[in-house]
Design a protein around this motif. Structure first.
Motif, PDB file in Angstrom:
ATOM      1  N   ILE A 168      29.399 -41.241 -59.923  1.00 19.39           N
ATOM      2  CA  ILE A 168      30.298 -40.146 -60.330  1.00 19.39           C
ATOM      3  C   ILE A 168      30.778 -39.385 -59.084  1.00 19.39           C
ATOM      4  N   PHE A 169      29.833 -39.116 -58.178  1.00 20.08           N
ATOM      5  CA  PHE A 169      30.189 -38.402 -56.949  1.00 20.08           C
ATOM      6  C   PHE A 169      31.188 -39.192 -56.106  1.00 20.08           C
ATOM      7  N   LEU A 170      30.961 -40.511 -56.042  1.00 23.92           N
ATOM      8  CA  LEU A 170      31.854 -41.350 -55.242  1.00 23.92           C
ATOM      9  C   LEU A 170      33.284 -41.252 -55.758  1.00 23.92           C
ATOM     10  N   VAL A 171      33.443 -41.399 -57.083  1.00 23.30           N
ATOM     11  CA  VAL A 171      34.783 -41.339 -57.683  1.00 23.30           C
ATOM     12  C   VAL A 171      35.391 -39.949 -57.449  1.00 23.30           C
ATOM     13  N   PHE A 172      34.585 -38.920 -57.719  1.00 18.23           N
ATOM     14  CA  PHE A 172      35.069 -37.549 -57.561  1.00 18.23           C
ATOM     15  C   PHE A 172      35.487 -37.276 -56.105  1.00 18.23           C
ATOM     16  N   ALA A 173      34.599 -37.704 -55.161  1.00 18.96           N
ATOM     17  CA  ALA A 173      34.872 -37.441 -53.748  1.00 18.96           C
ATOM     18  C   ALA A 173      36.118 -38.176 -53.289  1.00 18.96           C
ATOM     19  N   LEU A 174      36.289 -39.406 -53.772  1.00 18.85           N
ATOM     20  CA  LEU A 174      37.477 -40.180 -53.396  1.00 18.85           C
ATOM     21  C   LEU A 174      38.753 -39.504 -53.895  1.00 18.85           C
ATOM     22  N   ILE A 175      38.712 -39.078 -55.168  1.00 18.96           N
ATOM     23  CA  ILE A 175      39.888 -38.402 -55.745  1.00 18.96           C
ATOM     24  C   ILE A 175      40.200 -37.131 -54.941  1.00 18.96           C
ATOM     25  N   VAL A 176      39.147 -36.367 -54.668  1.00 23.05           N
ATOM     26  CA  VAL A 176      39.343 -35.115 -53.923  1.00 23.05           C
ATOM     27  C   VAL A 176      39.904 -35.396 -52.531  1.00 23.05           C
ATOM     28  N   ARG A 177      39.324 -36.429 -51.857  1.00 26.35           N
ATOM     29  CA  ARG A 177      39.749 -36.728 -50.478  1.00 26.35           C
ATOM     30  C   ARG A 177      41.194 -37.211 -50.430  1.00 26.35           C
ATOM     31  N   ILE A 178      41.576 -38.019 -51.448  1.00 28.37           N
ATOM     32  CA  ILE A 178      42.919 -38.620 -51.406  1.00 28.37           C
ATOM     33  C   ILE A 178      43.978 -37.645 -51.938  1.00 28.37           C
ATOM     34  N   PHE A 179      43.661 -36.973 -53.043  1.00 23.57           N
ATOM     35  CA  PHE A 179      44.710 -36.185 -53.704  1.00 23.57           C
ATOM     36  C   PHE A 179      44.632 -34.683 -53.458  1.00 23.57           C
ATOM     37  N   VAL A 180      43.451 -34.162 -53.190  1.00 21.37           N
ATOM     38  CA  VAL A 180      43.323 -32.692 -53.106  1.00 21.37           C
ATOM     39  C   VAL A 180      43.325 -32.177 -51.667  1.00 21.37           C
ATOM     40  N   ILE A 181      42.441 -32.734 -50.850  1.00 20.34           N
ATOM     41  CA  ILE A 181      42.272 -32.189 -49.479  1.00 20.34           C
ATOM     42  C   ILE A 181      43.571 -32.250 -48.651  1.00 20.34           C
ATOM     43  N   PRO A 182      44.362 -33.322 -48.735  1.00 20.05           N
ATOM     44  CA  PRO A 182      45.612 -33.305 -47.952  1.00 20.05           C
ATOM     45  C   PRO A 182      46.582 -32.190 -48.385  1.00 20.05           C
ATOM     46  N   ARG A 183      46.388 -31.673 -49.601  1.00 21.12           N
ATOM     47  CA  ARG A 183      47.297 -30.615 -50.082  1.00 21.12           C
ATOM     48  C   ARG A 183      46.691 -29.224 -49.944  1.00 21.12           C
ATOM     49  N   PHE A 184      45.653 -29.111 -49.166  1.00 18.85           N
ATOM     50  CA  PHE A 184      45.038 -27.794 -48.947  1.00 18.85           C
ATOM     51  C   PHE A 184      46.047 -26.852 -48.296  1.00 18.85           C
ATOM     52  N   THR A 185      46.037 -25.600 -48.737  1.00 20.58           N
ATOM     53  CA  THR A 185      46.957 -24.608 -48.168  1.00 20.58           C
ATOM     54  C   THR A 185      46.154 -23.453 -47.562  1.00 20.58           C
ATOM     55  N   ILE A 186      46.827 -22.703 -46.708  1.00 23.51           N
ATOM     56  CA  ILE A 186      46.158 -21.568 -46.052  1.00 23.51           C
ATOM     57  C   ILE A 186      45.673 -20.568 -47.102  1.00 23.51           C
ATOM     58  N   ILE A 187      46.543 -20.302 -48.078  1.00 24.25           N
ATOM     59  CA  ILE A 187      46.112 -19.454 -49.203  1.00 24.25           C
ATOM     60  C   ILE A 187      45.680 -20.404 -50.320  1.00 24.25           C
ATOM     61  N   PRO A 188      44.343 -20.463 -50.601  1.00 29.31           N
ATOM     62  CA  PRO A 188      43.859 -21.527 -51.484  1.00 29.31           C
ATOM     63  C   PRO A 188      44.187 -21.315 -52.967  1.00 29.31           C
ATOM     64  N   GLY A 189      44.306 -22.477 -53.647  1.00 29.36           N
ATOM     65  CA  GLY A 189      44.458 -22.442 -55.099  1.00 29.36           C
ATOM     66  C   GLY A 189      43.074 -22.375 -55.726  1.00 29.36           C
ATOM     67  N   LYS A 190      43.009 -22.493 -57.070  1.00 34.30           N
ATOM     68  CA  LYS A 190      41.719 -22.314 -57.751  1.00 34.30           C
ATOM     69  C   LYS A 190      40.709 -23.402 -57.385  1.00 34.30           C
ATOM     70  N   PHE A 191      41.163 -24.672 -57.425  1.00 34.53           N
ATOM     71  CA  PHE A 191      40.235 -25.775 -57.160  1.00 34.53           C
ATOM     72  C   PHE A 191      39.821 -25.797 -55.695  1.00 34.53           C
ATOM     73  N   GLN A 192      40.804 -25.536 -54.828  1.00 36.45           N
ATOM     74  CA  GLN A 192      40.488 -25.478 -53.389  1.00 36.45           C
ATOM     75  C   GLN A 192      39.464 -24.382 -53.112  1.00 36.45           C
ATOM     76  N   LEU A 193      39.650 -23.268 -53.805  1.00 36.94           N
ATOM     77  CA  LEU A 193      38.725 -22.136 -53.630  1.00 36.94           C
ATOM     78  C   LEU A 193      37.315 -22.523 -54.074  1.00 36.94           C
ATOM     79  N   LEU A 194      37.245 -23.272 -55.186  1.00 42.88           N
ATOM     80  CA  LEU A 194      35.944 -23.722 -55.699  1.00 42.88           C
ATOM     81  C   LEU A 194      35.245 -24.624 -54.674  1.00 42.88           C
ATOM     82  N   LEU A 195      36.002 -25.591 -54.131  1.00 42.32           N
ATOM     83  CA  LEU A 195      35.439 -26.505 -53.131  1.00 42.32           C
ATOM     84  C   LEU A 195      35.002 -25.740 -51.887  1.00 42.32           C
ATOM     85  N   GLU A 196      35.877 -24.845 -51.428  1.00 38.17           N
ATOM     86  CA  GLU A 196      35.567 -24.091 -50.209  1.00 38.17           C
ATOM     87  C   GLU A 196      34.365 -23.175 -50.418  1.00 38.17           C
TER      88      GLU A 196
END
Lengths: 267, 162
Positions: free
Chosen positions: A72-100
């Motif tokens: 589960i972690f592998l799938v989640f981490a892959l999705i996050v690495r491919i789709f979420v982390i490249p779209r990180f912004t200086i002012i974080p969104g909700k999910f980015q804030l959760l991860l950070e």
């Protein structure tokens, strides 16, 4: 929503709940070939219910849970690495804030408890904390597997298996030892060995805490009459609570001892 | 083993956790901490830049204030110098004017004196002429008292004219 619709909805909900309750009383439960004593003894010792690991080895259900959690972690981490982390912004969104927040929490825990050496420690306690938390919550889903004896059991928390708990406790002790060696060489080894009871206490604390959760859940679900209302407390709230507490306790202890043994020796 | 502890399964758990550690470290922990460090640096840079700008502005303000002070002092000095020059020039002018006025007064006095002298001369000549006229007339006419009266009258009239 109108008042009438709301009233109909409430009546339907109450009717369904009552009929489910009456149904459970009316229908004869399946013949259980395991008494609660055997069930609980097996939850501790895993003598009976074994799962076949690709036909190679018979293992405890906790190991299957461990592999499932990692998957589960592998799938989640892959999705996050491919789709979420490249779209990180200086002012974080909700999910980015959760991860950070999650990453920042463990990073800060490592920095505050071990100010001299904390890069590896931060990564380790993040992985350990995430594993304990998600692994404990994992038992809530009750994924079913079939044992070698053809019985269906629900997958427990990976660390309610004593082998998993021993691995976690000993690995944490080994990480502490590494921190001591990296900073103080032989003196660090001496400092770590002083805490010789640490691997046992950490292992059995984890094992005891998670096993107690598993036992209480087994007990509650074994008796059908306890299955109403009570699981909300026992199954969900307690699991969430001890998932949080155990993740915090192990990571906190590891970082504390790591900080202690990796503190530069005063000349 | 007591409690069904199984070394093979412990190693399998270890293998699983090390794999999980590698995945979480490389896919989540490292990129997220790197991003957080980058953002921290971004804000630190902004903060440093703002501090540098503020310091520069303070410096510029101080420089301008010093310049303004120097300019004020310079203006004050210039004013003093100008005032001194004006005072000096006006003093020279006043002196010159006084000299001119004195000269004009002296000239005027001279002119008046000359004029008076000329008038006196003219008056004397006139008197002489009148006396001569009267004497001539008296000589021509008889030596009477009327003539003498006439002479006196004419003398009085010439005094009034003068």
């Amino acid at each position: 929503m109108g008042k009438r619709k709301r009233r109909i909805g409430t009546i339907l909900f109450v009717l369904l709940t009552v009929s489910a309750f009456i149904g459970t009383l009316a229908v004869k439960p399946p013949d259980s070939h395991e008494s609660i004593q055997i069930l609980m003894r097996d939850a501790v010792l895993h003598e009976v219910n074994k799962i076949s690991l690709f036909g190679w080895l018979e293992v405890n259900p906790g190991l299957i849970s461990a592999f499932s959690v990692s998957g589960i972690f592998l799938v989640f981490a892959l999705i996050v690495r491919i789709f979420v982390i490249p779209r990180f912004t200086i002012i974080p969104g909700k999910f980015q804030l959760l991860l950070e927040t999650a990453v920042g929490f463990f990073e800060n825990l490592a920095k505050t408890n071990s100010p001299h050496r904390n890069r590896f420690l931060g990564a380790y306690i993040f992985a350990a904390g995430a594993y304990i938390f998600v692994g404990t919550i994992f038992e809530l889903f009750g994924f079913q597997v079939v044992t070698t004896e053809g019985v269906s059991v629900s997958l427990p928390a990976p660390l309610s298996d004593i082998n998993g708990a021993i691995m976690m406790g000993c690995l944490s002790y080994f990480v502490i030892l590494l921190g001591g060696i990296a900073e103080n060489k032989l003196k660090g080894v001496g400092r770590t060995l002083k805490e010789f009871s640490l691997p046992i206490s950490m292992s059995f604390r984890l094992f005891g805490a998670l096993l107690s959760g598993a036992l209480v859940t087994e007990l509650v679900y074994h008796y059908i009459h306890l299955s109403y209302g009570l699981p909300v407390l026992v199954g969900v709230l307690f699991t969430l609570l001890h998932a949080l507490i155990q993740a915090y306790v192990l990571t906190m202890l590891t970082s504390l001892f790591y900080g202690e043994v990796s503190e530069p020796a005063h000349k | 083993m007591p409690l069904n502890i199984n070394w093979q399964q412990i190693l399998l758990h270890l293998f699983n956790f090390l794999l999980l550690f590698g995945i979480l470290y490389s896919l989540i922990y490292k990129p997220v901490t790197q991003f957080m460090a980058k953002r921290r640096k971004h804000y630190e840079d902004m903060d440093e830049k703002a501090k540098a700008n503020l310091a520069e502005a303070e410096k510029s303000k101080e420089e301008y204030l010093n310049k303004l002070k120097a300019a004020d002092e310079e203006i004050l000095e210039e004013k003093k110098n100008a005032l001194k020059a004006v005072e000096k020039a006006s003093a020279v002018k006043v002196k010159e004017t006084e000299k001119e006025v004195e000269k004009m007064i002296a000239d005027a006095r001279k002119d008046i004196e000359n004029e008076r002298k000329m008038m006196m001369k003219e008056a004397r000549n006139e008197i002489v002429n009148m006396v001569s006229d009267v004497a001539d007339r008296l000589a021509v006419e008889s030596k009477t008292s009327d003539t003498y009266d006439l002479f006196l009258d004419s003398m009085e009239g010439s005094d009034t004219d003068a």
